[in-house]
Design a protein around this motif. Structure first.
Motif: not given
Length: 296
Positions: A86-94
């Motif tokens: 949640a803290s490292a992933g980009r928006p749009g990640l699945i």
């Protein structure tokens, strides 16, 4: 999502390792892997996966992340903990969770990830380690239809049967019911194999005859004939400790729906006794040895 997304894979255990190897072999774009076990990580790296130094490193680079973890607590920690997705992933990640968790856990994690613009799919797997190696798992998926359409081709790297079971949590509902039925059946089969032998019928004769009648089943043909009859319980196979975890999830689910799960509760008592007797780490059909020994 691009045609060939960069994939991440976290969790390279008994099932996750062979699943990841199938993904690496079949996916045309990069696959990034992470596990705390260096030996497991080296194996997939030698097959072509890129090693990640941390969950955050993997999450920052991947378009889709596949998880294969022991249970809900581990999934929550990887997704929502410090340095997690949640803290490292980009928006749009699945995020596609191949683990088995409680239904409520899957839905809560999905809601928390959505706050960060990350989509979540629960996609627990069924069948054996051999099926994981062969890419012939059964995968039960909970996701909105458009999201399911995006991840289905990726899931088919690992599974020959991929079933859309409804919205978020639907995959876990079906998986928990599937597992509860299997564990109950194996316990019942163990009882009756002991009964038959003590009543003068050889277990091999029993299974041969029943396999030709209405008592035939997947449990009989796979667990009965391959493990319980020869009393061969392979290492690195699903243990009774994990059975208790999954049965606990199924029992909680049933109670939340207003159903008292008497069959599951009875099976749970057998597997709990197996764990208490020292059978916990062993392949769960070894429950037959406990029943044979105790006279239950």
């Amino acid at each position: 999502m691009q045609t060939s997304p960069t994939l991440g894979f976290i969790g390279l255990g008994v099932m996750g390792g062979p699943m990841c190897l199938n993904v690496v072999a079949k996916h045309p774009a990069p696959v990034i892997a992470f596990d705390l076990n260096e030996v497991a990580l080296n194996e997939v790296a030698e097959a072509g996966a890129r090693r990640a130094s941390s969950i955050a490193d993997l999450a920052a680079s991947a378009d889709v992340i596949l998880l294969s973890l022991p249970g809900g607590k581990q999934v929550e920690a990887v997704c929502l903990g410090e340095g997690g997705i949640a803290s490292a992933g980009r928006p749009g990640l699945i995020v596609v969770d191949l683990s088995t968790t409680a239904v409520a856990e899957a839905r809560a994690i999905a809601a928390r990830l959505a706050e960060a613009g990350i989509q979540f799919v629960d996609a627990p797997v069924a069948r054996t380690r051999q099926a994981a190696q062969a890419g012939t798992l059964s995968i039960m998926v909970g996701a909105a239809p458009d999201l399911f359409a995006k991840v289905e081709p990726l899931l088919r790297y690992m599974g020959s049967d991929v079933t859309h079971c409804g919205g978020t949590g639907g995959g876990q509902v079906v998986k928990l019911i599937n597992n509860a039925l299997l564990f109950e059946h194996v316990a019942a089969l163990a009882e009756m194999m002991v009964v038959a032998e003590r009543a003068g019928v050889a277990p091999a004769t029993l299974l041969e005859a029943v396999s030709k009648g209405s008592g035939d089943s997947f449990a009989l043909r796979n667990h009965g004939l391959k493990a319980m009859l020869p009393r061969e319980f392979p290492e690195r196979s699903f243990p009774s400790e994990y059975v208790l975890k999954d049965l606990g999830y199924a029992i909680d689910l049933a109670k939340s729906c207003g159903v008292e799960p008497k069959m599951s509760t009875t099976a749970q008592s057998y597997y709990r006794a197996a764990v208490e007797a020292g059978f916990g780490p062993r392949y769960f059909p070894s429950i037959i040895e406990l029943l044979d020994r105790s006279g239950s």
